[in-house]
Design a protein around this motif. Structure first.
Motif, PDB file in Angstrom:
ATOM      1  N   ARG A 213       4.611   2.245  -6.994  1.00 51.95           N
ATOM      2  CA  ARG A 213       3.552   2.771  -5.878  1.00 51.95           C
ATOM      3  C   ARG A 213       4.176   1.281  -4.500  1.00 51.95           C
ATOM      4  NH1 ARG A 213       1.540   7.746  -6.439  1.00 51.95           N
ATOM      5  NH2 ARG A 213       0.430   8.125  -8.596  1.00 51.95           N
ATOM      6  N   PHE A 214       4.507   0.389  -4.724  1.00 49.20           N
ATOM      7  CA  PHE A 214       4.473  -0.814  -4.322  1.00 49.20           C
ATOM      8  C   PHE A 214       5.509  -0.502  -3.328  1.00 49.20           C
ATOM      9  CE2 PHE A 214       2.375  -4.990  -5.632  1.00 49.20           C
ATOM     10  CZ  PHE A 214       0.294  -3.722  -6.071  1.00 49.20           C
ATOM     11  N   GLY A 217       4.590   2.063  -0.983  1.00 44.77           N
ATOM     12  CA  GLY A 217       3.597   1.814  -0.214  1.00 44.77           C
ATOM     13  C   GLY A 217       4.156   1.051   1.276  1.00 44.77           C
ATOM     14  N   THR A 221       4.610   2.776   4.735  1.00 42.51           N
ATOM     15  CA  THR A 221       4.178   2.078   6.141  1.00 42.51           C
ATOM     16  C   THR A 221       4.570   1.938   7.281  1.00 42.51           C
ATOM     17  OG1 THR A 221       2.316   0.159   4.543  1.00 42.51           O
ATOM     18  CG2 THR A 221       3.584  -0.433   6.300  1.00 42.51           C
ATOM     19  N   ASP A 237      -1.588  -5.872  15.777  1.00 43.18           N
ATOM     20  CA  ASP A 237      -1.745  -4.963  14.249  1.00 43.18           C
ATOM     21  C   ASP A 237      -0.580  -4.462  13.100  1.00 43.18           C
ATOM     22  OD1 ASP A 237      -4.296  -6.441  13.053  1.00 43.18           O
ATOM     23  OD2 ASP A 237      -4.661  -4.678  14.434  1.00 43.18           O
ATOM     24  N   ASN A 241       1.214  -5.552  10.764  1.00 43.43           N
ATOM     25  CA  ASN A 241       1.840  -4.863   9.280  1.00 43.43           C
ATOM     26  C   ASN A 241       3.981  -5.104   8.726  1.00 43.43           C
ATOM     27  OD1 ASN A 241      -0.613  -3.065   7.739  1.00 43.43           O
ATOM     28  ND2 ASN A 241      -1.260  -3.015  10.624  1.00 43.43           N
ATOM     29  N   THR A 245       5.236  -6.537   6.083  1.00 44.34           N
ATOM     30  CA  THR A 245       5.781  -5.806   5.465  1.00 44.34           C
ATOM     31  C   THR A 245       7.465  -5.851   4.754  1.00 44.34           C
ATOM     32  OG1 THR A 245       4.341  -3.648   6.243  1.00 44.34           O
ATOM     33  CG2 THR A 245       6.639  -2.900   4.802  1.00 44.34           C
TER      34      THR A 245
ATOM     35  N   GLN B 207      -6.842  -2.000   9.693  1.00 40.17           N
ATOM     36  CA  GLN B 207      -5.706  -2.669  10.032  1.00 40.17           C
ATOM     37  C   GLN B 207      -4.420  -3.597   8.941  1.00 40.17           C
ATOM     38  OE1 GLN B 207      -3.653  -0.781  12.423  1.00 40.17           O
ATOM     39  NE2 GLN B 207      -5.496   0.023  12.872  1.00 40.17           N
ATOM     40  N   ALA B 208      -4.468  -3.166   7.196  1.00 37.60           N
ATOM     41  CA  ALA B 208      -3.843  -3.864   6.982  1.00 37.60           C
ATOM     42  C   ALA B 208      -3.429  -2.873   5.841  1.00 37.60           C
ATOM     43  CB  ALA B 208      -4.214  -4.442   5.607  1.00 37.60           C
ATOM     44  N   ARG B 209      -2.536  -2.446   6.410  1.00 37.74           N
ATOM     45  CA  ARG B 209      -2.251  -0.847   6.155  1.00 37.74           C
ATOM     46  C   ARG B 209      -1.355  -0.766   4.161  1.00 37.74           C
ATOM     47  NH1 ARG B 209      -0.156   3.287   9.597  1.00 37.74           N
ATOM     48  NH2 ARG B 209      -1.271   2.657  11.944  1.00 37.74           N
ATOM     49  N   VAL B 210      -0.672  -2.156   3.832  1.00 36.55           N
ATOM     50  CA  VAL B 210       0.099  -2.888   2.967  1.00 36.55           C
ATOM     51  C   VAL B 210      -1.345  -3.326   2.059  1.00 36.55           C
ATOM     52  CG1 VAL B 210       2.073  -4.071   1.694  1.00 36.55           C
ATOM     53  CG2 VAL B 210       2.051  -3.874   4.410  1.00 36.55           C
ATOM     54  N   ARG B 213      -1.838   0.249   0.935  1.00 38.28           N
ATOM     55  CA  ARG B 213      -1.451   0.870   0.261  1.00 38.28           C
ATOM     56  C   ARG B 213      -0.607   0.354  -1.517  1.00 38.28           C
ATOM     57  NH1 ARG B 213      -0.067   6.253   2.117  1.00 38.28           N
ATOM     58  NH2 ARG B 213       0.215   6.520   4.262  1.00 38.28           N
ATOM     59  N   PHE B 214      -1.292  -0.334  -1.292  1.00 36.69           N
ATOM     60  CA  PHE B 214      -1.562  -1.739  -2.834  1.00 36.69           C
ATOM     61  C   PHE B 214      -2.216  -1.255  -3.210  1.00 36.69           C
ATOM     62  CE2 PHE B 214       2.582  -5.275  -1.899  1.00 36.69           C
ATOM     63  CZ  PHE B 214       3.529  -4.342  -1.580  1.00 36.69           C
ATOM     64  N   GLY B 217      -2.509   1.943  -5.041  1.00 38.77           N
ATOM     65  CA  GLY B 217      -0.884   1.919  -5.582  1.00 38.77           C
ATOM     66  C   GLY B 217      -2.012   1.563  -7.085  1.00 38.77           C
ATOM     67  N   LEU B 218      -2.800   0.396  -7.547  1.00 37.28           N
ATOM     68  CA  LEU B 218      -3.498  -0.190  -8.080  1.00 37.28           C
ATOM     69  C   LEU B 218      -4.137   1.176  -8.845  1.00 37.28           C
ATOM     70  CD1 LEU B 218      -3.385  -4.078  -7.729  1.00 37.28           C
ATOM     71  CD2 LEU B 218      -2.010  -3.066  -8.829  1.00 37.28           C
ATOM     72  N   GLN B 220      -4.289   4.432  -8.221  1.00 40.96           N
ATOM     73  CA  GLN B 220      -3.500   5.448  -9.285  1.00 40.96           C
ATOM     74  C   GLN B 220      -3.310   4.977 -10.521  1.00 40.96           C
ATOM     75  OE1 GLN B 220      -1.171   5.913  -5.115  1.00 40.96           O
ATOM     76  NE2 GLN B 220      -1.962   7.536  -5.020  1.00 40.96           N
TER      77      GLN B 220
END
Lengths: 385, 385
Positions: A213-214, A217, A221, A237, A241, A245, B207-210, B213-214, B217-218, B220
């Motif tokens: 998943r990470f 992600g 991104t 921003d 990111n 990332t 605006q902290a996309r990662v 997503r993380f 992911g946890l 999920q």
């Protein structure tokens, strides 16, 4: 999930206007060597900011570390460190400067001929100078890992080493430092982070759900931010990111407990050493071809990659894998980065030359199954023609 | 993305048969105090494994650390450490034992009355004994963070403290240590990790996309593994994913650079202190009610949560938010964990009692916007009746 150890002691200081924090991060009594690359570090004002933050400390500088940092150049920094009794290094730049600084940190305290560090993969590092970094180019992840790749110009050898002794003590990540980067370097960074992630993800299922998943992600991104990262250099921003990332793509986290590949990197390194193609650009050449050739051993993860990263949910399995590889290729090409050797006017001669180098460097059993022998590397390279 | 610092120096040693690595992780000359909770540490053989790995080192033991570890109990361990000149602590257990060990590590070297550490939130910790952990219960994340929650029985006060000096040096995570856990504790762990994640995710877009997503992911992963985690105690990979997910849910990573809430925890702590309800179970009581009451300030993230975690893509915005909250409530209830105060025979009296405690502890401006005053806490508690 495989057993693993995860230990990453680097302190990340992230955000706007964070370079000034050097005043607290570098010991008061340190004798500092600032290492950097080309003229941009001065032109953008970053070096001036760094000098100002270091205040009254003893500070010397060493510029001119090139992309794919060379042993030959770095040894001059090693001599300066030894001669001037410097005891703290500060890398100001991208992955090449940071990788080079790791080599200098270890080599300065190494008793033998320092190239042995690269030859032994870092296993012979017993101590290293402390160092920190000010990152200006998001791409390699070197700012939060313990790996480095060094090139010996004399022999065209590009070798990696690792040691827990060369984790940066701290890394300052100010996304605004990326606003002035050339578009080509931002594109390279996107590809580099993407392929770092796939090397640790596109293998075989290992019941490592979080790591999957990470990784997904990070890939999502990168795909999401790429257009703005290219078109709008001062979108804070988006650059933030991208920076975070790229760091997380190679700091040990997504690779913990899972099989890893790295064949794309190993083949790519030879292309850089022979033809001086940017590191990230070699990855874009190799990855789509490798995924095609390795579609059987990677089948399950390629289908997962297609579904979760590219939303490919219809068609036969092979059609979905074809589509996932095509989308990956199109992503790289869309960034202006070629995925065919012909774009560099390289043909069958280059295939033979790369194979010769892979053999010379013992790269005859690559990939997560060690099944990429020279014959399969040939198929990969020919698929990239 | 907000500016942030991220620095997590804990070494994770993860996998089957890793307890034996204590022999290398604990200094040879250490005078060790093993801290643990109830009888299960002995019964399951874990303590015997730990003793064996510690070999000839000086080792003493301190058992009986209770859930919601108390100042009163821990002070006896502090006295033992001081009296016997012990210099390395080893927590064997779950979050309560580890939280308690953090307090002992700091209190043993604290000059004043150690409860001041809790009262000052850890700001007055100047030094702490080094310690490691052997985790047996995946839930709190305490094995890879620098926070702790301690209860003073005398006053029903449950207070948190933080200090970078109380990061574990190492934590051993062997998923097989969880095979013998009661189902109720596994369910608690799933809820605890879930709510740790939502406290750092269900706020407002930053605006902290990662990080988003993380966090997704946890969440999920927790939803995906829950049935097998409950029904098949010896499914190694499921327990491995639970263990690593719970650690990553509260090690600073997903909270870096984003707004955080923690109101659910603060209200939940009062329910535990007053009525002795398990920590995780208080979170399941508060979270669905809080999300409903706070749906306006959290609107954008609740919609994202519904879509990405629960695949809710149709209906009006409010219908989708209702559905996301209902799915969350059903997830907790499906684990056998109530989401209504009435399940504990608590009613309006409890609401008044909790509000009194919140006021006494200064918890009058909670949440990412500091907009959860006592009136809003009342609405939340009444929505949980």
């Amino acid at each position: 999930m495989k057993n693993f150890e995860f230990h990453n002691p680097t302190k990340i200081v992230f955000g706007a206007d964070t370079v000034a924090k050097l005043s607290k991060l570098v010991p008061e009594t340190a004798r500092v060597l600032i290492l950097y690359g080309g003229a941009s570090a001065e032109k953008t004002g970053t070096l001036a900011e760094v000098r100002s933050a270091l205040g009254n400390r003893t500070v010397q500088e060493f510029g001119g570390i090139e992309p794919n940092p060379s042993y030959e150049t770095l040894m001059r920094a090693v001599e300066q460190v030894r001669r001037e009794k410097l005891d703290f290094l500060l890398a100001v730049g991208g992955g090449s400067v940071i990788d080079g600084t790791k080599f200098v940190a270890a080599a300065a305290l190494y008793a033998g001929e320092p190239w042995e560090i690269a030859e032994r993969g870092g296993a012979n590092i017993k101590q290293a100078l402390p160092f920190g970094t000010v990152l200006t180019l998001p791409a390699t992840g070197s700012e939060m890992n313990a790996g480095s790749v060094i090139t010996k110009k004399a022999t065209h050898a590009k070798l990696a080493f690792h040691s827990t002794l060369v984790y940066p003590q701290f890394s300052i990540l100010d996304p605004r430092k990326t606003f002035t980067l050339p578009v080509s370097q931002v594109a390279n960074g996107l590809v580099d982070a993407f392929v770092h992630t796939t090397e640790q993800y596109l293998t075989y299922p290992a019941q490592a759900r979080v790591q999957d998943r990470f990784a997904e992600g990070l890939l999502q991104t990168l795909v999401d931010i790429a257009p703005t990262a290219i078109d709008t250099p001062d979108d804070y921003d988006t650059r933030a990111n991208l920076m975070w990332t790229a760091t997380l793509a190679l700091n040990g986290l997504i690779g913990a407990g899972v099989p890893q590949d790295w064949a794309t990197h190993m083949i790519g390194h030879e292309l850089t050493a022979l033809y001086d193609i940017d590191h990230a650009r070699t990855l874009a050449l190799v990855l789509p071809a490798l995924l095609d050739v390795q579609r059987e051993p990677k089948r399950a993860k390629l289908l997962q990659f297609g579904e979760r990263v590219w939303n490919i949910t219809s068609g036969s399995d092979d059609e979905r894998i074809d589509a996932a590889i095509a989308r990956t290729r199109a992503f790289f090409e869309g960034l202006g980065i070629p995925t065919r050797l012909s774009a560099y006017a390289l043909g069958q001669d280059a295939v033979e030359a790369v194979l010769k180098q892979l053999e010379a460097h013992g790269m005859t059993a690559l990939g997560e199954h060690r099944d990429i022998d020279l014959a399969r590397s040939r198929r990969i390279l020919e698929a990239a023609l």
